[in-house]
Write an enzyme that holds these catalytic residues in place. Structure first.
Site, mmCIF file in Angstrom:
data_model
loop_
_atom_site.group_PDB
_atom_site.id
_atom_site.type_symbol
_atom_site.label_atom_id
_atom_site.label_comp_id
_atom_site.label_asym_id
_atom_site.label_seq_id
_atom_site.Cartn_x
_atom_site.Cartn_y
_atom_site.Cartn_z
ATOM 1 N N TYR A 101 -57.110 28.692 -4.343
ATOM 2 C CA TYR A 101 -58.348 27.894 -4.289
ATOM 3 C C TYR A 101 -58.744 27.714 -2.831
ATOM 4 O O TYR A 101 -57.898 27.334 -2.006
ATOM 5 C CB TYR A 101 -58.117 26.510 -4.925
ATOM 6 C CG TYR A 101 -59.265 25.542 -4.692
ATOM 7 C CD1 TYR A 101 -60.224 25.337 -5.679
ATOM 8 C CD2 TYR A 101 -59.412 24.856 -3.478
ATOM 9 C CE1 TYR A 101 -61.293 24.476 -5.464
ATOM 10 C CE2 TYR A 101 -60.477 23.994 -3.250
ATOM 11 C CZ TYR A 101 -61.412 23.816 -4.242
ATOM 12 O OH TYR A 101 -62.472 22.975 -4.034
ATOM 13 N N GLU A 189 -67.363 27.170 -2.504
ATOM 14 C CA GLU A 189 -66.044 27.079 -3.138
ATOM 15 C C GLU A 189 -65.738 28.364 -3.897
ATOM 16 O O GLU A 189 -66.598 28.868 -4.614
ATOM 17 C CB GLU A 189 -66.034 25.892 -4.119
ATOM 18 C CG GLU A 189 -64.711 25.727 -4.849
ATOM 19 C CD GLU A 189 -64.820 24.725 -6.001
ATOM 20 O OE1 GLU A 189 -64.630 23.527 -5.760
ATOM 21 O OE2 GLU A 189 -65.092 25.153 -7.142
#
Ligand code: GDP
Ligand code: MN
Length: 410
Positions: A101, A189
């Site tokens: 992530y 993101e």
């Protein structure tokens, strides 16, 4: 402005961040065409501006064309966490070896940019953050220093990317930063930033952005004419668009009492007061709720007030309208002139309940009293005004018994 995944991917692609091949489709027919060119297996992904689509059944893997079509027929009509699915993305399915992530966002508190990253990405990333906070790295990009490949490499190592992935991770971090900076984003993101390939063939392994979320800074819209293609014409509310054009903060809700006030706090309190007064009771089982949020801001002119009333009254579900103004910069007298203008020139017939306090409240109330209009009611306090607006709305909706339904009126 939040982007859909299919839009965010375009911005990543411009900086050569590796992404899987994909095509956007709006119908199962278009999905079939997309599968022809993307190939199998593929992933069918519902496009909504909210995360956790996978857990909600909005991301499905298909091995055959029939499965892909069936999956899209399941996903296209879905509403995920309150967001209606707007098309699907058909992507080539990758074999995932590992999920990382990585995000870059604006940190208003430290006045710089936060890189948030963990080697345990994927759908459980929030659980990891909660149970293993030590595995989540928060690093900073100093806006006054250059974030170059060297800095990105140091960061990739600190995040804990596995040895073989550090160089690629650094390159991707640097490219994400370019996307962030050049597109005036507040969030970029990638989750998962996946290591894909054949587990038995070292040379096939590489990092690939399998999902992307980007938010753009609306304050920078003036220097990005190209953003117009991102505006969600399909989902845009025409009244919200009209309000935005006039610089008004209007949000459409699903009740029957229009709410107008000055200052976000006062408008929020007014919404609460209406919702409280409108709770179903023994006398009426129909809940009366606010129909909108509208903040006319500070120092509003009579025209702004009239335009606001017109916007609120254009919602066919609106019956009564509560106007709650605490005059500071805004003069209640000016607001009263706007109200009367809307009633007289625009032929507004909805019952209005007005509560004025502060700057020129007496003069404003006097103007309203002189007009002697049966549609205009006045209250001293916000609570009384809300109760009055609710009771007028109940009458208007003819709903004193539980069988009555909402009557459409304009
Ligand atoms: P989100 O749930 O809204 O974050 O949607 P994602 O696009 O991140 O997809 C959710 C999960 O589906 C990912 O974390 C992956 O585990 C899985 N997934 C997505 N794309 C692929 C793919 O190409 N191959 C495989 N095997 N899994 C995928
Ligand atoms: Mn994701």
């Amino acid at each position: 402005m939040d982007l859909y995944e299919y839009q965010a991917r375009q911005l990543l692609e411009k900086e050569d961040i590796p992404i899987p091949a994909a095509l956007y489709a709006r119908s199962s027919h278009e999905v079939a065409q997309a599968v022809e060119s993307i190939g199998l297996p593929c992933v069918i992904k519902g496009q909504v501006k909210i995360g956790h689509r996978g857990q909600a059944g909005g991301v499905l893997l298909a091995d055959t064309l029939d499965d892909a079509i069936l999956d899209s027929e399941k996903i296209l009509p879905m509403t995920i966490h309150g967001h209606k699915v707007n098309g699907v993305l058909v992507t080539e399915a990758k074999n995932i070896i590992h999920e990382y992530y990585v995000s870059i966002s604006l940190d208003r508190a430290s006045r710089d940019y936060d890189v948030l990253a963990t080697v345990h990405g994927g759908t459980e990333v929030e659980d990891i953050a909660h149970n293993h906070p030590e595995d989540v790295k928060r690093l900073h990009i100093n806006p006054l220093e250059d974030f170059d490949l060297e800095a990105a490499t140091t960061m990739a190592k600190e995040i804990g990317f596995y040895h073989a992935d550090v160089d690629q991770a650094a390159e991707i971090l640097l490219k994400m930063w370019k996307v962030f900076k050049e597109t005036d984003a507040t969030l970029v993101e990638i989750n998962p930033l996946a290591k894909i390939g054949n587990p038995d063939d070292e040379s096939s392994k590489r990092l690939c952005a399998l999902d992307a979320k980007i938010s753009l800074d609306n304050n920078a819209a003036f220097r990005h004419p190209e953003w117009s293609e991102f505006i969600d014409a399909q989902n845009a509310d025409p009244l919200e668009a009209r309000a935005q054009k006039h610089g008004l903060h209007y949000v459409r809700l699903d009740g029957q009492v229009g709410v107008i006030g000055n200052g976000a706090g006062l408008v929020m309190s007014s919404l609460d007061a209406v919702a409280g007064a409108g709770e179903p009771s023994a006398a009426s089982s129909l809940a009366i709720k606010p129909a909108n949020f509208l903040d006319i801001g500070g120092g509003a002119s009579a025209d702004v007030m009239a335009e606001s009333l017109d916007i609120v009254a254009s919602d066919p579900h609106v019956s009564s309208i509560l106007i709650n103004v605490y005059g500071g910069l805004t003069s209640c007298k000016t607001v009263a002139q706007g109200i009367l203008g809307a009633v007289e020139s625009n032929g507004l017939t909805n019952p209005l309940v007005v509560r004025f306090d502060g700057n020129e409240a007496t003069e404003g109330l006097q103007l309203l009293a002189n007009a002697n209009n049966p549609h205009i009611h006045v209250s001293d306090t916000m609570e009384d005004a809300a109760a009055s607006a609710v009771s007028v709305a109940r009458e208007w909706n003819g709903a004193s018994d539980s069988t009555a339904s909402t009557t459409e009126r304009n």
